[in-house]
Design an enzyme around this catalytic site. Structure first.
Site, mmCIF file in Angstrom:
data_model
loop_
_atom_site.group_PDB
_atom_site.id
_atom_site.type_symbol
_atom_site.label_atom_id
_atom_site.label_comp_id
_atom_site.label_asym_id
_atom_site.label_seq_id
_atom_site.Cartn_x
_atom_site.Cartn_y
_atom_site.Cartn_z
ATOM 1 N N GLU A 1 19.700 -9.123 9.431
ATOM 2 C CA GLU A 1 19.808 -10.396 10.146
ATOM 3 C C GLU A 1 19.713 -11.572 9.176
ATOM 4 O O GLU A 1 20.287 -12.630 9.411
ATOM 5 C CB GLU A 1 18.725 -10.467 11.249
ATOM 6 N N ASN B 1 8.829 -4.668 13.381
ATOM 7 C CA ASN B 1 9.381 -5.967 13.006
ATOM 8 C C ASN B 1 9.540 -6.780 14.291
ATOM 9 O O ASN B 1 10.428 -6.502 15.091
ATOM 10 C CB ASN B 1 10.742 -5.751 12.316
ATOM 11 N N HIS C 1 16.595 -7.886 5.231
ATOM 12 C CA HIS C 1 16.985 -7.454 6.583
ATOM 13 C C HIS C 1 18.412 -7.919 6.880
ATOM 14 O O HIS C 1 18.817 -9.005 6.475
ATOM 15 C CB HIS C 1 16.004 -8.019 7.618
ATOM 16 N N LYS D 1 10.417 -9.801 14.588
ATOM 17 C CA LYS D 1 11.512 -10.793 14.528
ATOM 18 C C LYS D 1 11.020 -12.143 15.064
ATOM 19 O O LYS D 1 9.876 -12.498 14.815
ATOM 20 C CB LYS D 1 12.751 -10.255 15.256
ATOM 21 N N GLY E 1 19.420 -3.369 17.690
ATOM 22 C CA GLY E 1 19.400 -4.121 18.941
ATOM 23 C C GLY E 1 20.504 -3.743 19.907
ATOM 24 O O GLY E 1 20.754 -4.451 20.879
ATOM 25 N N SER F 1 17.401 0.612 16.977
ATOM 26 C CA SER F 1 17.227 1.123 18.342
ATOM 27 C C SER F 1 16.295 2.328 18.414
ATOM 28 O O SER F 1 16.507 3.245 19.215
ATOM 29 C CB SER F 1 18.593 1.443 18.981
ATOM 30 N N GLU G 1 18.906 0.857 7.860
ATOM 31 C CA GLU G 1 19.144 0.272 9.182
ATOM 32 C C GLU G 1 20.633 -0.013 9.343
ATOM 33 O O GLU G 1 21.106 -1.087 8.934
ATOM 34 C CB GLU G 1 18.368 -1.047 9.328
#
Ligand code: 13P
Length: 267
Positions: free
Chosen positions: A103, A13, A101, A15, A180, A220, A174
């Protein structure tokens, strides 16, 4: 027992990284460096780079097995939605799509109800879905992680035809606190959550108690920790963020995933 049909998948991904020119070059490099026929490879660049990545992969000899995925899709089929992209528009550009996701849950206020409509749009057009679920740190510390993930899985598939979505569905666990941050989950935590996810799918009516649905870990992931996850029989690969922009990292991750894929094929 791992159903023979469950593939090993490594999805990147990207992003909000890469211009179209950068994306094409990066995709070609990663395709060359990750030539593992036993691993399903998927690259998910930004919308504006989908065509460049598709073209670069098509031009790469022997790399045709790398699939292209979008990072999002709108929940309606068409209409007055400025700046949005429908599932239909992705035809010919992407064969996979990431949905839900964290985010987007965080930045675009996506709810499970909205995500279920996105899953339905993907299903309408035959896109393969990577449905993301995962708890916040507070949920984990309060002992609510499993409940939260169960609720997300149920809500994100609410109203979706189970038999129709099953062949197109992959779930990515996730945990938000691992995304991150450089702080990845333990392989055993991911395996425990994969069991929760599959039990939930079984409760929704998926065949074989959800055992046929691939579950990936994301958060990560790097070439140095991918083995922790691939060692878990219930984890079928990874959804990789930051490390998926680095060809060396992707080479290491996919190589390790390939060992598991070959070991499974020999069973
Ligand atoms: P990182 O691998 O950068 O933690 O991101 C994970 C992720 O969000 C993939 O979708």
């Amino acid at each position: 027992m791992i159903p023979a049909m469950r593939p090993v998948i490594v999805a990147g991904n990207w992003k909000m990284h890469t211009t179209p020119a950068e994306a094409g070059e990066l995709a070609a490099t990663i395709a060359r460096r990750t030539n593992e026929p036993d691993v399903v490879r998927v690259l998910c660049p930004p919308f504006v780079s989908l065509a460049a990545v598709r073209d670069a992969l098509e031009a790469e000899p022997g790399a045709g097995a790398v699939a292209v995925g979008a990072q999002n899709v709108h929940h309606e089929t068409t209409g007055p939605y400025t700046g949005e992209v429908s599932a239909h528009m992705l035809q010919g550009l992407a064969s996979w799509v990431i949905v839900g996701h964290s985010e987007r849950r965080r930045d675009a206020g996506e709810t499970d109800e909205l995500i279920s409509r996105k899953v339905q749009r993907a299903l309408d057009t035959g896109l393969r879905v990577i449905l993301c679920v995962g708890e916040q740190l507070e949920d984990r510390e309060a002992g609510h992680a499993a409940d939260l993930v169960r609720t997300q899985v149920r809500g994100s598939l609410d109203g979706v035809d189970v038999a129709a979505i099953a062949p197109l569905l992959t779930i990515a666990y996730e945990p938000v606190w691992a995304i991150g941050t450089g702080r990845h989950a333990q392989g055993s935590d991911a395996a425990a959550m994969a069991a929760v996810i599959r039990a939930t799918l079984g409760g929704l009516g998926f065949d074989d108690r959800g055992e046929e649905i691939p579950v990936l870990y994301g958060g990560s992931v790097s070439s140095s920790n991918i083995g922790d996850f691939m060692d878990e029989p219930s984890i079928d690969g990874a959804l990789v963020g930051g490390a998926s922009l680095k060809p060396d990292e992707m080479a290491g991750i996919v190589a390790r995933a390939g060992l598991t894929a070959r070991a499974r094929a020999q069973r």
